[in-house]
Design a protein around this motif. Sequence first.
Motif, PDB file in Angstrom:
ATOM      1  N   VAL A 169       7.630   9.749   0.786  1.00 55.50           N
ATOM      2  CA  VAL A 169       7.413   8.713  -0.234  1.00 55.50           C
ATOM      3  C   VAL A 169       7.045   9.350  -1.578  1.00 55.50           C
TER       4      VAL A 169
ATOM      5  N   SER B 290       0.813  -1.231   0.000  1.00 54.68           N
ATOM      6  CA  SER B 290       0.000   0.000   0.000  1.00 54.68           C
ATOM      7  C   SER B 290       0.838   1.268   0.000  1.00 54.68           C
ATOM      8  N   CYS B 291       2.098   1.159   0.435  1.00 61.43           N
ATOM      9  CA  CYS B 291       2.906   2.384   0.525  1.00 61.43           C
ATOM     10  C   CYS B 291       4.349   2.092   0.111  1.00 61.43           C
ATOM     11  N   ASP B 292       5.280   2.113   1.051  1.00 55.32           N
ATOM     12  CA  ASP B 292       6.695   1.980   0.669  1.00 55.32           C
ATOM     13  C   ASP B 292       7.339   0.709   1.217  1.00 55.32           C
TER      14      ASP B 292
ATOM     15  N   ASP C  43       4.159  -1.638   8.493  1.00 57.03           N
ATOM     16  CA  ASP C  43       3.545  -2.395   7.391  1.00 57.03           C
ATOM     17  C   ASP C  43       4.259  -3.725   7.150  1.00 57.03           C
TER      18      ASP C  43
ATOM     19  N   GLY D 150      -4.497   3.403   0.417  1.00 61.50           N
ATOM     20  CA  GLY D 150      -3.067   3.523   0.146  1.00 61.50           C
ATOM     21  C   GLY D 150      -2.831   4.267  -1.156  1.00 61.50           C
ATOM     22  N   LEU D 151      -1.592   4.210  -1.640  1.00 60.41           N
ATOM     23  CA  LEU D 151      -1.218   4.879  -2.895  1.00 60.41           C
ATOM     24  C   LEU D 151      -1.725   4.027  -4.054  1.00 60.41           C
TER      25      LEU D 151
ATOM     26  N   ALA E  40       7.711   4.416  -5.700  1.00 65.15           N
ATOM     27  CA  ALA E  40       7.232   3.308  -4.864  1.00 65.15           C
ATOM     28  C   ALA E  40       6.650   2.206  -5.746  1.00 65.15           C
TER      29      ALA E  40
ATOM     30  N   PRO F 146       5.298   8.516  -4.852  1.00 57.91           N
ATOM     31  CA  PRO F 146       4.424   7.416  -5.281  1.00 57.91           C
ATOM     32  C   PRO F 146       4.902   6.651  -6.504  1.00 57.91           C
TER      33      PRO F 146
ATOM     34  N   HIS G 122      -6.250  -2.326   4.598  1.00 59.60           N
ATOM     35  CA  HIS G 122      -4.941  -2.196   5.253  1.00 59.60           C
ATOM     36  C   HIS G 122      -5.065  -1.957   6.764  1.00 59.60           C
TER      37      HIS G 122
ATOM     38  N   GLY H 276      -0.426   7.218   7.999  1.00 62.98           N
ATOM     39  CA  GLY H 276      -1.544   7.800   7.262  1.00 62.98           C
ATOM     40  C   GLY H 276      -2.814   7.974   8.079  1.00 62.98           C
TER      41      GLY H 276
END
Length: 337
Positions: A42, A9-11, A300, A83-84, A47, A44, A111, A138
């Motif tokens: 981050v 969902s992110c990094d 995460d 998420g992203l 990522a 996106p 998430h 987040g």
Amino acid sequence: MKVLGIETSCDETGIAIYDSQKGLLAHQLYSQVKLHADYGGVVPELASRDHVRKIVPLIQATLTQANVSNKDIDGIAFTRGPGLIGALLVGSSLARALAYAWDVPALGVHHMEGHLLAPMLDENKPSFPFVALLVSGGHSMLVEVKAIGDYTVLGESVDDAAGEAFDKTAKLLGLDYPGGPLLAKLAEKGKAGHYKFPRPMTDRPGLDMSFSGLKTFVANTIRKEDKDEQTQANIAYAFQEAVVDTLLIKCRRALKQTGLKRIVMAGGVAANKKLRDEFAKASIKDGFDVFYPSFEYCTDNGAMIAYAGCQRLLANERTPLDSKVLPRWPLDTLTRV
Ligand code: KG4
Ligand code: ZN
């Protein structure tokens, strides 16, 4: 049932295999922290590209670590949101393609439900119902949890999440990204009593939170004060103390409002030692129980996604293979398992 879990969902690319009989069989994590550090946050697009590079080798490594073949996998859980969008698409596309190829069901996990259920990976599991304090980069949320999927959001951050406030304040103190853990480390050298920062939104009723004003207050202090390490450490100490104190005030209120006596803390900020120490003291004083995931499952990871997905797959829930990712997905729209 053996479930392959995929978190993107992110990094962090997180992969795990959870067995409903034997528990967690294997998990692998690749953090993109170094990739984003130069940008102070981050990026996106970077990522997404890095998830593409890492996801297949990580799945292979996880299968090897668990000593299972793809034929042993009974279902695939992936983070569907929030998420992203680009990062979510990498995990969800691969998860749904593998589910099709291996002829097993897929399940798109929320998430934050993953974070919320992470303490269930521990031997000492909390039982339902409980109040969950979800504090990540987040989100900051207080949730009344009656069962898996039965969530009532009691309050949430109206601006910056707790982790975001840690990261932004750390940046003001000249620390690298993500600054939360580095600020906590600096605060260990700090002394109490030099600064007193506000406890936002605690002077009025309600369970919503706000951390952006606190960050601005701290920013103004940093500007005025000396830049020596001890002063910076004292500021970090007082900032951390203000966040922890605010979260504790809100949690005590949530327990009172719901009549519950159990708190489950999860998300990256739940790795904060000061937060854990203060909650441990308060739990003895007030007579409530407090649970946290082990440190590696606070931030995460794929294990929490494999676990949450497994519970829903066991209840015969499925996510159609043509479903879309949900970059914004309110937690209280989930259904009870
Ligand atoms: O849950 P998470 O890994 O990612 C999101 O879903 O956002 O949380 C990451 C956040 C970051 O803001 C990070 O700085 C913060 O958790 N964090 C901490 C600590 N460890 C991670 N904040 C304070 N103290 C820590 N020890
Ligand atoms: Zn998270």
